[in-house]
Design a protein around this motif. Structure first.
Motif, PDB file in Angstrom:
ATOM      1  N   ALA A 189      38.854  45.584  37.238  1.00 25.00           N
ATOM      2  CA  ALA A 189      38.220  44.990  37.280  1.00 25.00           C
ATOM      3  C   ALA A 189      38.874  44.461  39.092  1.00 25.00           C
ATOM      4  CB  ALA A 189      39.626  43.585  37.011  1.00 25.00           C
ATOM      5  N   THR A 190      37.345  43.529  39.012  1.00 26.86           N
ATOM      6  CA  THR A 190      37.434  43.026  40.668  1.00 26.86           C
ATOM      7  C   THR A 190      38.071  42.134  40.380  1.00 26.86           C
ATOM      8  OG1 THR A 190      35.615  42.134  40.110  1.00 26.86           O
ATOM      9  CG2 THR A 190      35.116  43.770  41.057  1.00 26.86           C
ATOM     10  N   ILE A 191      38.475  41.255  41.767  1.00 26.52           N
ATOM     11  CA  ILE A 191      39.059  40.001  42.110  1.00 26.52           C
ATOM     12  C   ILE A 191      38.050  39.247  41.081  1.00 26.52           C
ATOM     13  CG2 ILE A 191      40.140  38.262  43.336  1.00 26.52           C
ATOM     14  CD1 ILE A 191      40.768  40.866  45.189  1.00 26.52           C
ATOM     15  N   GLU A 192      37.110  39.355  41.164  1.00 25.99           N
ATOM     16  CA  GLU A 192      36.153  37.980  40.748  1.00 25.99           C
ATOM     17  C   GLU A 192      35.548  38.246  39.005  1.00 25.99           C
ATOM     18  OE1 GLU A 192      31.328  37.091  40.420  1.00 25.99           O
ATOM     19  OE2 GLU A 192      31.975  36.641  42.030  1.00 25.99           O
ATOM     20  N   GLU A 193      35.658  39.369  38.133  1.00 26.46           N
ATOM     21  CA  GLU A 193      36.450  38.937  36.955  1.00 26.46           C
ATOM     22  C   GLU A 193      37.647  38.675  36.863  1.00 26.46           C
ATOM     23  OE1 GLU A 193      33.379  43.467  36.660  1.00 26.46           O
ATOM     24  OE2 GLU A 193      35.438  43.671  37.231  1.00 26.46           O
ATOM     25  N   TRP A 194      38.736  39.133  37.754  1.00 25.39           N
ATOM     26  CA  TRP A 194      39.963  39.315  37.461  1.00 25.39           C
ATOM     27  C   TRP A 194      40.349  37.437  36.829  1.00 25.39           C
ATOM     28  CZ3 TRP A 194      44.260  39.201  41.625  1.00 25.39           C
ATOM     29  CH2 TRP A 194      45.609  38.738  40.928  1.00 25.39           C
TER      30      TRP A 194
END
Length: 348
Positions: free
Chosen positions: A212-217
């Motif tokens: 996961a990207t940080i934005e998705e997190w």
């Protein structure tokens, strides 16, 4: 748009804001945190009228938010949040150690691990009753029996429980026993599960997915917040890269980046990041230095016989090293640690 209610706002004040937003054709999502209530509004915001909102009773702040995650964004709340788990704070100023067995196996093993966790300075007990495993042939957890063991160990040690839930159907049962619900890396984008924990009153520990990207997190955290629960702690636990020397690759930069983008606390799991006992304490030191609000660590009284992740579990001889790292570095970073732990580790 995000509307931050003042601490003394009563339910009728919140209801009035929601009614006004819905009358303007907008959707309003009420999220309650430890210290405040936040209302996220989406729709035709010009029709709603920010100035009108600012004049309503109980409204402390009205902010436009450009990030795709509205409720967990730092844009509307530059002061970082504190999440309390049965009286144990996680957030700025303090440093919180969560430790215990990756999986609950027996009452004796869990109690022994909990006592080791306390000697390391832990104020929260981790323990898995449900275990989402890559192979269907490996130990999957004891289910409710494991939750009952954790509850008994909490009564014996005084440590509040952090435990993972993997199925929306088990959320109410887990919440009955546990003080904090964990969403594991494999379930970070299980949106039905995120919604279910968002509808509980239990704080949530949200691990970052391995790809996961940080934005998705942060958007996963938004799913929880949008359902009404703003008591969320983010956990960086390593991401999948080309490197095979370690189980995962700890993204230490995720700590300051997540702190910059969100007001939520951020902790680190060096046990699952490395998969190697010898790397847990060095990575723990790095996490503290990077500004993490806490750690979650695997501990087992006899890792050679562990039913789950024994290779990364700390043993008796590792505990003092971890405790000293937490005590020394947390102080350097301006963090408070439990007084009993500080006194025990201070040389005479």
């Amino acid at each position: 748009m995000v509307i931050v209610m003042s601490p003394d706002a009563d339910p009728s004040d919140i209801e009035a804001v929601v009614t006004l937003a819905e009358a303007a054709g907008c959707e309003a999502f009420v999220s309650r945190g430890f210290a405040r209530t936040v209302i996220g509004v989406v729709g035709d915001l010009e029709r709603l009228g920010p100035q009108r909102l600012r004049g309503m009773r109980g409204v402390s702040e009205v902010a436009q938010v450009s990030a795709p995650y509205k409720l967990v964004s730092a844009e509307h709340h530059p002061a970082r949040s504190v999440v309390e788990v049965s009286g144990v704070p996680i957030g700025p100023d303090t440093f919180t150690l969560i430790a215990g067995p990756c999986a609950v196996e027996t009452p004796e093993q869990t109690l022994h691990a909990a006592r080791l966790a306390k000697t390391a300075g832990a104020t929260l007990l981790r323990g898995g009753a449900y275990k989402p495993r890559t192979s269907p042939y490996t130990f999957q957890g004891l289910g409710e029996q494991g939750l009952k063991i954790l509850a008994d160990v909490r009564a014996e040690t005084g440590l509040p429980i952090v435990t993972e839930v993997v199925d929306p159907r088990d959320v109410d049962l887990a919440a009955h026993y546990a003080d904090m619900l964990q969403i594991g890396a494999r379930n970070m984008q299980n949106f039905t599960l995120l919604h279910a924990v968002g509808e509980t009153t239990r704080p949530v520990l949200l691990k970052r997915g391995m790809s996961a990207t940080i934005e998705e997190w942060l958007l996963a955290a938004e799913h929880i917040a949008q359902r009404g629960n703003l008591n969320i702690v983010l956990c960086e636990r390593g991401i999948r890269t080309f490197e095979k020397t370690t189980r995962n690759t700890l993204d230490i930069s995720a700590v300051p980046v997540a702190h910059a983008l969100s007001h939520l606390p951020v902790i680190v799991d060096p046990s699952h990041a490395s998969g190697r006992r010898d790397l847990v304490v060095p990575l723990a030191r790095a996490a503290i230095a990077a500004g993490a609000d806490g750690l979650i660590i695997d501990i087992h009284p006899d890792p050679a016989y562990a039913l789950c992740d024994g290779a990364q579990a700390l043993t008796h001889q590792d505990i003092q090293q971890l405790a000293q790292a937490v005590a020394d570095l947390a102080r350097v970073m301006g963090r408070r640690i439990p007084e009993a732990v500080a006194n025990e580790l201070t040389p005479a």
